[in-house]
Design a protein around this motif. Structure first.
Motif, mmCIF file in Angstrom:
data_model
loop_
_atom_site.group_PDB
_atom_site.id
_atom_site.type_symbol
_atom_site.label_atom_id
_atom_site.label_comp_id
_atom_site.label_asym_id
_atom_site.label_seq_id
_atom_site.Cartn_x
_atom_site.Cartn_y
_atom_site.Cartn_z
ATOM 1 N N ASP A 1 13.500 -18.429 29.594
ATOM 2 C CA ASP A 1 13.617 -18.725 28.161
ATOM 3 C C ASP A 1 12.249 -18.828 27.500
ATOM 4 O O ASP A 1 12.025 -18.291 26.408
ATOM 5 C CB ASP A 1 14.379 -20.038 27.958
ATOM 6 N N ILE A 2 11.338 -19.518 28.146
ATOM 7 C CA ILE A 2 9.998 -19.692 27.581
ATOM 8 C C ILE A 2 9.291 -18.344 27.448
ATOM 9 O O ILE A 2 8.665 -18.045 26.424
ATOM 10 C CB ILE A 2 9.179 -20.668 28.448
ATOM 11 N N ALA A 3 9.400 -17.523 28.470
ATOM 12 C CA ALA A 3 8.756 -16.201 28.431
ATOM 13 C C ALA A 3 9.325 -15.347 27.309
ATOM 14 O O ALA A 3 8.585 -14.626 26.614
ATOM 15 C CB ALA A 3 8.929 -15.497 29.770
ATOM 16 N N SER A 4 10.629 -15.409 27.082
ATOM 17 C CA SER A 4 11.242 -14.602 26.022
ATOM 18 C C SER A 4 10.814 -15.090 24.641
ATOM 19 O O SER A 4 10.636 -14.285 23.713
ATOM 20 C CB SER A 4 12.766 -14.632 26.140
ATOM 21 N N ILE A 5 10.615 -16.400 24.493
ATOM 22 C CA ILE A 5 10.165 -16.937 23.206
ATOM 23 C C ILE A 5 8.737 -16.493 22.921
ATOM 24 O O ILE A 5 8.402 -16.076 21.808
ATOM 25 C CB ILE A 5 10.283 -18.475 23.200
ATOM 26 N N ASN B 1 1.380 -20.703 23.947
ATOM 27 C CA ASN B 1 1.425 -20.875 25.393
ATOM 28 C C ASN B 1 2.736 -21.554 25.778
ATOM 29 O O ASN B 1 3.483 -22.057 24.924
ATOM 30 C CB ASN B 1 0.223 -21.681 25.898
ATOM 31 N N ALA B 2 2.996 -21.587 27.085
ATOM 32 C CA ALA B 2 4.258 -22.117 27.588
ATOM 33 C C ALA B 2 4.401 -23.611 27.310
ATOM 34 O O ALA B 2 5.506 -24.092 27.004
ATOM 35 C CB ALA B 2 4.371 -21.845 29.088
ATOM 36 N N TRP B 3 3.315 -24.355 27.403
ATOM 37 C CA TRP B 3 3.389 -25.804 27.174
ATOM 38 C C TRP B 3 3.802 -26.103 25.723
ATOM 39 O O TRP B 3 4.611 -27.000 25.472
ATOM 40 C CB TRP B 3 2.060 -26.457 27.508
ATOM 41 N N GLU B 4 3.241 -25.356 24.790
ATOM 42 C CA GLU B 4 3.607 -25.552 23.392
ATOM 43 C C GLU B 4 5.081 -25.248 23.179
ATOM 44 O O GLU B 4 5.789 -25.996 22.474
ATOM 45 C CB GLU B 4 2.754 -24.646 22.509
ATOM 46 N N THR C 1 7.336 -28.072 24.694
ATOM 47 C CA THR C 1 7.291 -29.393 24.062
ATOM 48 C C THR C 1 7.588 -29.385 22.570
ATOM 49 O O THR C 1 7.968 -30.429 22.022
ATOM 50 C CB THR C 1 5.908 -30.038 24.279
ATOM 51 N N CYS C 2 7.451 -28.246 21.904
ATOM 52 C CA CYS C 2 7.494 -28.236 20.437
ATOM 53 C C CYS C 2 8.546 -27.325 19.833
ATOM 54 O O CYS C 2 8.585 -27.191 18.597
ATOM 55 C CB CYS C 2 6.120 -27.847 19.881
ATOM 56 N N TYR C 3 9.373 -26.678 20.640
ATOM 57 C CA TYR C 3 10.349 -25.735 20.097
ATOM 58 C C TYR C 3 11.759 -26.320 20.186
ATOM 59 O O TYR C 3 12.365 -26.358 21.264
ATOM 60 C CB TYR C 3 10.268 -24.401 20.847
#
Length: 250
Positions: free
Chosen positions: A8-12, A21-24, A27-29
């Motif tokens: 999911d993170i990679a697709s976003i 980046n992945a951390w953002e 934590t923020c989406y």
């Protein structure tokens, strides 16, 4: 679970130029948070823990502003961008790689319990901000719904729907499914050439056609008069001003 989360993170990151980046993203989406909490709620719902599923859904709505019924089916790599005000109903089905923007409603128009009341989004569908998709029909694979459109009937695969009620303004039947889903991304359901109102386009063409016919009729009358045929009985008109009419349609 962690594999799905990484996916999911990679697709976003791939689809949102604002994601750094992945951390953002993690934590923020809120769209990602809503999807993760929906998986918990759906797991409970499918195992008969109806109240627990609804309660998790209720918490997710309070935390993210996104309401997904625990009975809804959500596929992989679904991206809810911004997301505030999104509502997804109980019998809705969201396919893999779909993108949903803020203010979208996947709603039902029937009161029949147990029936398919909410829409199905095919793989790679894009639903623009504020759009309302209402009913138990299918929005086809790779289809796009423009911002603030109200869709009450099926949208074919690869088509674009805009307006209220929505009209189909583009359909690329030759596009391969993989291109229409995994590779093609159009922010807010907008693609080149899809921003025009189809009704306005049709009226512009009718006005231009009427103006052309008027010129042809005047030419024929002039030719008849030159040939000695009297046209005195033909009533005179002021004619049409295509530029003025086209401005009214805009």
């Amino acid at each position: 679970m962690f594999n799905r989360l990484r996916e999911d993170i990679a697709s976003i990151i791939e689809r949102d130029p604002a994601a750094r980046n992945a951390w953002e993203v993690l934590t923020c989406y809120p769209g990602l948070h809503a999807i993760v909490m929906h998986r918990w709620a759906h797991w409970c719902w499918m195992r008969g823990l109806k109240w627990a599923g609804r309660f998790i859904s209720h918490l997710a709505r309070g935390a993210t502003g996104i309401e997904i019924h625990p009975g809804a089916t959500v596929g992989r790599r679904v991206f809810i961008d911004h997301g505030f005000g999104v509502v997804i109903g109980e019998t809705a089905e969201v396919g893999d790689d779909c993108t949903i923007y803020q203010g979208v409603t996947l709603g039902g128009t029937s009161l029949s319990k147990g029936a398919k009341r909410h829409p199905t989004l095919g793989r790679g569908a894009i639903i623009g901000a504020g759009a309302k998709v209402l009913g138990g029909f299918t929005v086809g694979e790779g289809a796009k719904v423009g911002s603030n459109a109200v869709v009450v009937r099926e949208v074919p695969a690869g088509a674009t729907a805009v307006g209220n009620p929505a009209h189909i303004v583009q359909k690329d039947a030759g596009r391969q499914r993989e291109e229409a889903t995994a590779r093609v991304f159009s922010a807010y359901g907008i693609t080149p050439g899809s921003g025009e109102d189809p009704l306005a386009t049709a009226l512009h063409r009718l006005i231009d056609h009427a103006a052309l016919q008027e010129r042809q009729i005047l030419g024929l009358m002039a030719a008849l008069q030159n040939a000695g045929v009297r046209c005195d009985t033909v009533p005179k008109t002021d004619g049409i001003d295509p530029e003025q009419l086209n401005k009214l349609v805009e």
